[in-house]
Design a protein around this motif. Structure first.
Motif, short mmCIF file in Angstrom:
data_model
loop_
_atom_site.label_atom_id
_atom_site.label_comp_id
_atom_site.label_asym_id
_atom_site.label_seq_id
_atom_site.Cartn_x
_atom_site.Cartn_y
_atom_site.Cartn_z
N LYS A 54 -13.42 9.42 -34.26
CA LYS A 54 -14.70 8.76 -34.02
C LYS A 54 -14.61 7.36 -34.61
O LYS A 54 -13.65 7.00 -35.26
CB LYS A 54 -15.84 9.55 -34.65
N THR A 55 -15.63 6.59 -34.37
CA THR A 55 -15.67 5.24 -34.90
C THR A 55 -16.77 5.11 -35.96
O THR A 55 -17.79 5.82 -35.90
CB THR A 55 -15.94 4.21 -33.79
N GLU A 56 -16.53 4.22 -36.92
CA GLU A 56 -17.53 3.91 -37.93
C GLU A 56 -17.53 2.40 -38.14
O GLU A 56 -16.47 1.76 -38.08
CB GLU A 56 -17.21 4.64 -39.25
N TYR A 57 -18.70 1.87 -38.41
CA TYR A 57 -18.85 0.43 -38.57
C TYR A 57 -19.67 0.11 -39.81
O TYR A 57 -20.59 0.83 -40.17
CB TYR A 57 -19.56 -0.18 -37.36
N ALA A 58 -19.34 -1.05 -40.40
CA ALA A 58 -20.23 -1.60 -41.40
C ALA A 58 -21.51 -2.06 -40.71
O ALA A 58 -21.50 -2.38 -39.51
CB ALA A 58 -19.55 -2.78 -42.10
N ASP A 59 -22.60 -2.12 -41.45
CA ASP A 59 -23.87 -2.55 -40.86
C ASP A 59 -23.73 -3.94 -40.24
O ASP A 59 -24.33 -4.23 -39.19
CB ASP A 59 -24.97 -2.55 -41.92
N SER A 60 -22.94 -4.80 -40.86
CA SER A 60 -22.78 -6.17 -40.37
C SER A 60 -22.04 -6.23 -39.04
O SER A 60 -22.12 -7.23 -38.32
CB SER A 60 -22.03 -7.01 -41.41
#
Length: 124
Positions: A54-60
């Motif tokens: 899966k993918t994960e991102y910083a809020d920015s």
């Protein structure tokens, strides 16, 4: 010997786009979680995104950046759009054995391998 080599950095105007690439050698790419960190001048290195199953991102990075991978090419990508001056940084690709994810991997010390970085500069 494991190597990660980034490319695609450069100078872009605010609102523009760039695609970073990172090609790996010396590891079984499909068995590694991969991702991106960045470090701006005078700031600590920070998590940007990762991709395992899966993918994960910083809020920015959410809604503006997209991480992807092509296991056949041993390459991961970071498509960046609507770039802002605050995105200016050296961007590093990272890899770690396994396909784990989660908050642990938002910290730099969780990663086994690092590239040398590519500079992204966004002008206002």
């Amino acid at each position: 010997q494991t190597r990660l080599v980034e490319s695609g950095g450069g100078l872009v105007q605010a609102g523009g786009s760039l695609r970073l690439s990172c090609t790996a050698s010396g590891l079984v790419f499909s068995s590694h979680v991969v991702g991106w960190f960045r470090q701006a001048p005078g700031k600590e290195r920070e998590f940007v995104a990762l991709i395992s199953w899966k993918t994960e991102y910083a809020d920015s990075a959410k809604a503006r950046f997209t991480i992807s991978r092509d296991n056949a090419k041993n390459t991961q990508y970071l498509q960046m759009s609507n770039l802002k001056p605050e995105d200016t940084a050296v961007y590093y690709c990272v890899a770690s054995l396994g396909l784990s994810s989660g908050p642990t991997f938002h910290k730099s010390d969780a990663w086994d391998y690092w590239g040398r970085g590519t500079q992204v500069t966004v002008s206002s």
